[in-house]
Write a protein that holds these residues in place. Structure first.
Motif, PDB file in Angstrom:
ATOM      1  N   GLY A  26       0.865  -1.412   0.008  1.00  0.00           N
ATOM      2  CA  GLY A  26       0.128  -0.153  -0.259  1.00  0.00           C
ATOM      3  C   GLY A  26       0.583   1.409  -0.147  1.00  0.00           C
ATOM      4  O   GLY A  26       0.207   2.110  -1.017  1.00  0.00           O
ATOM      5  N   GLY A  29       2.324   1.380  -3.007  1.00  0.00           N
ATOM      6  CA  GLY A  29       1.952   1.686  -4.507  1.00  0.00           C
ATOM      7  C   GLY A  29       0.887   3.321  -4.243  1.00  0.00           C
ATOM      8  O   GLY A  29       1.862   4.123  -5.585  1.00  0.00           O
ATOM      9  N   GLU A  30       1.094   3.691  -3.117  1.00  0.00           N
ATOM     10  CA  GLU A  30       0.928   5.515  -3.024  1.00  0.00           C
ATOM     11  C   GLU A  30       2.119   6.602  -3.543  1.00  0.00           C
ATOM     12  O   GLU A  30       1.938   7.203  -3.980  1.00  0.00           O
ATOM     13  CB  GLU A  30       1.185   6.008  -1.815  1.00  0.00           C
ATOM     14  CG  GLU A  30      -0.522   6.139  -0.708  1.00  0.00           C
ATOM     15  CD  GLU A  30      -0.231   6.412   0.659  1.00  0.00           C
ATOM     16  OE1 GLU A  30       0.255   7.675   1.182  1.00  0.00           O
ATOM     17  OE2 GLU A  30      -1.580   5.630   0.998  1.00  0.00           O
ATOM     18  N   ILE A  34      -0.302   4.352  -7.188  1.00  0.00           N
ATOM     19  CA  ILE A  34      -1.348   3.515  -7.909  1.00  0.00           C
ATOM     20  C   ILE A  34      -2.093   2.814  -6.993  1.00  0.00           C
ATOM     21  O   ILE A  34      -1.610   3.077  -5.507  1.00  0.00           O
ATOM     22  CB  ILE A  34      -0.249   2.829  -8.862  1.00  0.00           C
ATOM     23  CG1 ILE A  34      -0.010   1.657  -8.213  1.00  0.00           C
ATOM     24  CG2 ILE A  34       0.096   3.698  -9.853  1.00  0.00           C
ATOM     25  CD1 ILE A  34       1.510   1.091  -8.619  1.00  0.00           C
ATOM     26  N   SER A  35      -2.831   2.219  -6.596  1.00  0.00           N
ATOM     27  CA  SER A  35      -3.044   0.954  -5.949  1.00  0.00           C
ATOM     28  C   SER A  35      -2.550   0.129  -5.420  1.00  0.00           C
ATOM     29  O   SER A  35      -1.500  -0.002  -5.816  1.00  0.00           O
ATOM     30  CB  SER A  35      -4.977   0.874  -6.204  1.00  0.00           C
ATOM     31  OG  SER A  35      -4.419   0.002  -7.480  1.00  0.00           O
ATOM     32  N   ARG A  36      -2.834   0.042  -4.018  1.00  0.00           N
ATOM     33  CA  ARG A  36      -2.604  -1.354  -3.863  1.00  0.00           C
ATOM     34  C   ARG A  36      -2.740  -2.752  -4.295  1.00  0.00           C
ATOM     35  O   ARG A  36      -1.222  -3.542  -4.390  1.00  0.00           O
ATOM     36  CB  ARG A  36      -2.807  -1.644  -2.306  1.00  0.00           C
ATOM     37  CG  ARG A  36      -2.020  -3.102  -2.002  1.00  0.00           C
ATOM     38  CD  ARG A  36      -2.861  -3.429  -0.110  1.00  0.00           C
ATOM     39  NE  ARG A  36      -2.470  -4.569   0.262  1.00  0.00           N
ATOM     40  CZ  ARG A  36      -2.665  -5.749  -1.025  1.00  0.00           C
ATOM     41  NH1 ARG A  36      -3.185  -6.178  -0.961  1.00  0.00           N
ATOM     42  NH2 ARG A  36      -1.683  -6.625   0.758  1.00  0.00           N
ATOM     43  N   ALA A  37      -3.606  -3.047  -5.151  1.00  0.00           N
ATOM     44  CA  ALA A  37      -3.963  -3.917  -6.100  1.00  0.00           C
ATOM     45  C   ALA A  37      -3.228  -3.776  -7.441  1.00  0.00           C
ATOM     46  O   ALA A  37      -2.514  -4.875  -7.840  1.00  0.00           O
ATOM     47  CB  ALA A  37      -5.139  -3.454  -6.066  1.00  0.00           C
ATOM     48  N   GLN A  38      -3.588  -3.098  -7.659  1.00  0.00           N
ATOM     49  CA  GLN A  38      -1.915  -2.472  -9.140  1.00  0.00           C
ATOM     50  C   GLN A  38      -0.658  -2.942  -8.771  1.00  0.00           C
ATOM     51  O   GLN A  38      -0.425  -3.575  -9.657  1.00  0.00           O
ATOM     52  CB  GLN A  38      -2.541  -1.150  -9.618  1.00  0.00           C
ATOM     53  CG  GLN A  38      -3.419  -0.668 -10.841  1.00  0.00           C
ATOM     54  CD  GLN A  38      -3.868   0.666 -10.655  1.00  0.00           C
ATOM     55  OE1 GLN A  38      -3.744   1.480 -10.096  1.00  0.00           O
ATOM     56  NE2 GLN A  38      -4.112   0.684 -11.644  1.00  0.00           N
TER      57      GLN A  38
END
Length: 82
Positions: A26, A29-30, A34-38
């Motif tokens: 997470g 990604g930040e 991008i998102s955690r999933a991406q």
């Protein structure tokens, strides 16, 4: 423009991995916008491609298990004739 954005992310990801300062999925990604999933999808794709990326629980960071095996660079050369 998407190519340059993805290239920028890959270069930044490489820097965070070398500095051993990615943080969790997470947080990483930040940092990369991008998102955690991406981020999960991108990291797994790089691992499948052969990047030696592992989680180091002591450092709370993803790292290269062997940084000498990885070199990320984009030699983009623009030539303009006048």
């Amino acid at each position: 423009m998407k190519f340059f954005e993805k290239a920028r992310r890959l270069i930044e990801l490489d820097r965070y991995l070398r500095e051993e300062s990615t943080g969790s999925l997470g947080v990483l990604g930040e940092k990369l916008g991008i998102s955690r999933a991406q981020m999960f999808i991108h990291l797994n794709a790089l691992k499948e491609f052969g990047f030696p990326i592992v989680w180091n629980s002591q450092k709370q960071s993803y790292i290269y298990s062997d940084p000498d095996l990885v070199e990320v660079r984009f030699p983009v050369i623009f030539k303009h004739k006048i």
